[in-house]
Design a protein around this motif. Sequence first.
Motif, PDB file in Angstrom:
ATOM      1  N   UNK A 112      17.060  19.262  33.756  1.00 43.68           N
ATOM      2  CA  UNK A 112      18.054  19.956  34.580  1.00 43.68           C
ATOM      3  C   UNK A 112      18.914  20.864  33.716  1.00 43.68           C
ATOM      4  N   UNK A 113      19.616  21.761  34.344  1.00 40.15           N
ATOM      5  CA  UNK A 113      20.538  22.610  33.586  1.00 40.15           C
ATOM      6  C   UNK A 113      21.793  21.819  33.220  1.00 40.15           C
ATOM      7  N   UNK A 114      22.292  21.031  34.160  1.00 44.34           N
ATOM      8  CA  UNK A 114      23.470  20.204  33.927  1.00 44.34           C
ATOM      9  C   UNK A 114      23.266  18.854  34.607  1.00 44.34           C
ATOM     10  N   UNK A 115      24.009  17.868  34.096  1.00 48.70           N
ATOM     11  CA  UNK A 115      23.900  16.523  34.665  1.00 48.70           C
ATOM     12  C   UNK A 115      25.313  15.969  34.879  1.00 48.70           C
ATOM     13  N   UNK A 116      25.557  15.453  36.082  1.00 46.18           N
ATOM     14  CA  UNK A 116      26.838  14.848  36.408  1.00 46.18           C
ATOM     15  C   UNK A 116      26.747  13.337  36.210  1.00 46.18           C
ATOM     16  N   UNK A 117      27.685  12.804  35.433  1.00 47.62           N
ATOM     17  CA  UNK A 117      27.732  11.376  35.152  1.00 47.62           C
ATOM     18  C   UNK A 117      28.925  10.752  35.870  1.00 47.62           C
ATOM     19  N   UNK A 118      28.666   9.597  36.494  1.00 49.35           N
ATOM     20  CA  UNK A 118      29.727   8.743  37.021  1.00 49.35           C
ATOM     21  C   UNK A 118      29.728   7.480  36.168  1.00 49.35           C
ATOM     22  N   UNK A 119      30.766   7.318  35.353  1.00 47.92           N
ATOM     23  CA  UNK A 119      30.803   6.219  34.390  1.00 47.92           C
ATOM     24  C   UNK A 119      31.924   5.256  34.767  1.00 47.92           C
ATOM     25  N   UNK A 120      31.563   3.988  34.927  1.00 48.94           N
ATOM     26  CA  UNK A 120      32.546   2.925  35.152  1.00 48.94           C
ATOM     27  C   UNK A 120      32.680   2.148  33.850  1.00 48.94           C
ATOM     28  N   UNK A 121      33.860   2.209  33.250  1.00 57.53           N
ATOM     29  CA  UNK A 121      34.088   1.596  31.944  1.00 57.53           C
ATOM     30  C   UNK A 121      35.080   0.454  32.060  1.00 57.53           C
ATOM     31  N   UNK A 122      34.842  -0.590  31.265  1.00 54.73           N
ATOM     32  CA  UNK A 122      35.796  -1.684  31.224  1.00 54.73           C
ATOM     33  C   UNK A 122      37.073  -1.254  30.514  1.00 54.73           C
ATOM     34  N   UNK A 123      36.932  -0.531  29.407  1.00 51.01           N
ATOM     35  CA  UNK A 123      38.066   0.007  28.676  1.00 51.01           C
ATOM     36  C   UNK A 123      37.727   1.424  28.237  1.00 51.01           C
ATOM     37  N   UNK A 124      38.755   2.251  28.055  1.00 48.82           N
ATOM     38  CA  UNK A 124      38.580   3.655  27.699  1.00 48.82           C
ATOM     39  C   UNK A 124      39.452   3.991  26.496  1.00 48.82           C
ATOM     40  N   UNK A 125      38.880   4.698  25.551  1.00 47.14           N
ATOM     41  CA  UNK A 125      39.614   5.201  24.393  1.00 47.14           C
ATOM     42  C   UNK A 125      39.663   6.721  24.506  1.00 47.14           C
ATOM     43  N   UNK A 126      40.866   7.273  24.621  1.00 48.89           N
ATOM     44  CA  UNK A 126      41.047   8.713  24.681  1.00 48.89           C
ATOM     45  C   UNK A 126      41.387   9.228  23.286  1.00 48.89           C
ATOM     46  N   UNK A 127      40.433   9.857  22.663  1.00 50.88           N
ATOM     47  CA  UNK A 127      40.610  10.434  21.325  1.00 50.88           C
ATOM     48  C   UNK A 127      40.412  11.938  21.432  1.00 50.88           C
ATOM     49  N   UNK A 128      41.230  12.568  22.272  1.00 53.53           N
ATOM     50  CA  UNK A 128      41.033  13.970  22.629  1.00 53.53           C
ATOM     51  C   UNK A 128      41.779  14.940  21.730  1.00 53.53           C
TER      52      UNK A 128
END
Length: 455
Positions: free
Chosen positions: A229-245
């Motif tokens: 595909x040209x692009x792929x959409x992800x739906x991610x369910x995470x227990x914990x998230x680390x934002x290192x932006x």
Amino acid sequence: NGVRVCGRSFKYHRPRGVYAAGVEEPNALVQLRTGARTEPNVRATQVELFSGLQARSQNCFPTVNFDLAAVVGYFARLLPAGFYYKTFMWPAKAWMGYERLIRTAAGMGRAPLAPDPDEYEKRYAHCDVLVVGGGPAGLAAALAAARAGARVILADERAALGGSLRFERAEIDAAPALDWVGTVQRELGSLPRVRVLSRTTVFGCYDHNLYTLVERVADHVHQPPAHLPRQRLWWVRARQVVLATGAIERPLVFTDNDRPGVMLATAARNYINEYAVRPGTRAVIFTGNDSAYATARELLHAGAEVAAVVDTRERGPAAGSLDGIDVQVLRGHAVAAAEGAPLRAVQVGKLNSAGDGYVDGLRRIDCDLLCVSGGWTPTVHLFSQAPVAAVSRCTPAWRKACGRARRPPALPVSVPSRRCQFPPAHRNAPNRCRRSGKYRLPVNGASGLSTSRTM
């Protein structure tokens, strides 16, 4: 290649050049490809070069260097915001003709007229830890969670991991930082419970740690292969998230600060060290913090001349910032205006005691590059989308004393204790919570790497 003007501003058609080196680019918007695959308003700083790439400037006629519509700028005082709501109200029967003219002038770029020939996918995934950002902090967090046995998804918008380490002269454990990045990347690739998504932007945060991601699978090729595909959409369910932006460098405001040749100081370092591109031959650095002094050093190493470092602070930089820099430093000064499009010179003046004016007039310094740095703003866009309950407990605050955003109380990033196995001597091993029996990941990166700019 000598291209200084990349586009024109929306209303007055002022010339605009490259200002940043990433997603924060406001000026260099181009139209990619042709036909059914054409795409308007793409930031040139995010486009990867590939064979057959076609990119054109927008909002200009006949060319970006000679735009007939730029004559509007001479009447700027007569054309305030929303002027057409009053100017074109008479005669009333002529409004339909006015509307057609306004609609033709409005907008930037052209949308494709033919149906999109490409395919797109969507996928659902679950993980213990979702790490957003592939810089030093993100890599350290992903590695720590992966070694603990957690299911990890690491997403980064760029094609290569490393973040700022790819253009900064940094060392980790007495070795070049990129060597550490390569070691971590190889280890993450060898672990079966780790998924690394490059060219992937995390753009949505919803209840119960549901995040949406867009993966640009084939945007970097002329035509997507038949099986991709040209692009792929992800739906991610995470227990914990680390934002290192990470953080975004702030600009400085002065007259004509949007001229081609004015760019962020970090962007200049990025182009020199990562892409081997020298953005100018004679530069002026305008800053109010210490980080821009590294740009002066890199410009000198690249063979450019640094005419002056203009620092708004009287006290000047911290000790060590001037090591290896033999240039004139104007303390307590500021850039009042930029001249030329592209840039030819800047006007610099000594600030008064109140900081709202100049004393002893202005001096002119010839240059073709002005690097500006107004400090750093943490990238909290995704964090601000978090549910109200979480945001109320973890609201970023501003430290007036040091001029930085204070890190909010960290949300615990935990994985089941039965999956955690860390060497006792590991200096960055997570701390175990006695009450919950879970592990909390370290705030700083591995091997003592400072992450003061990362959130």
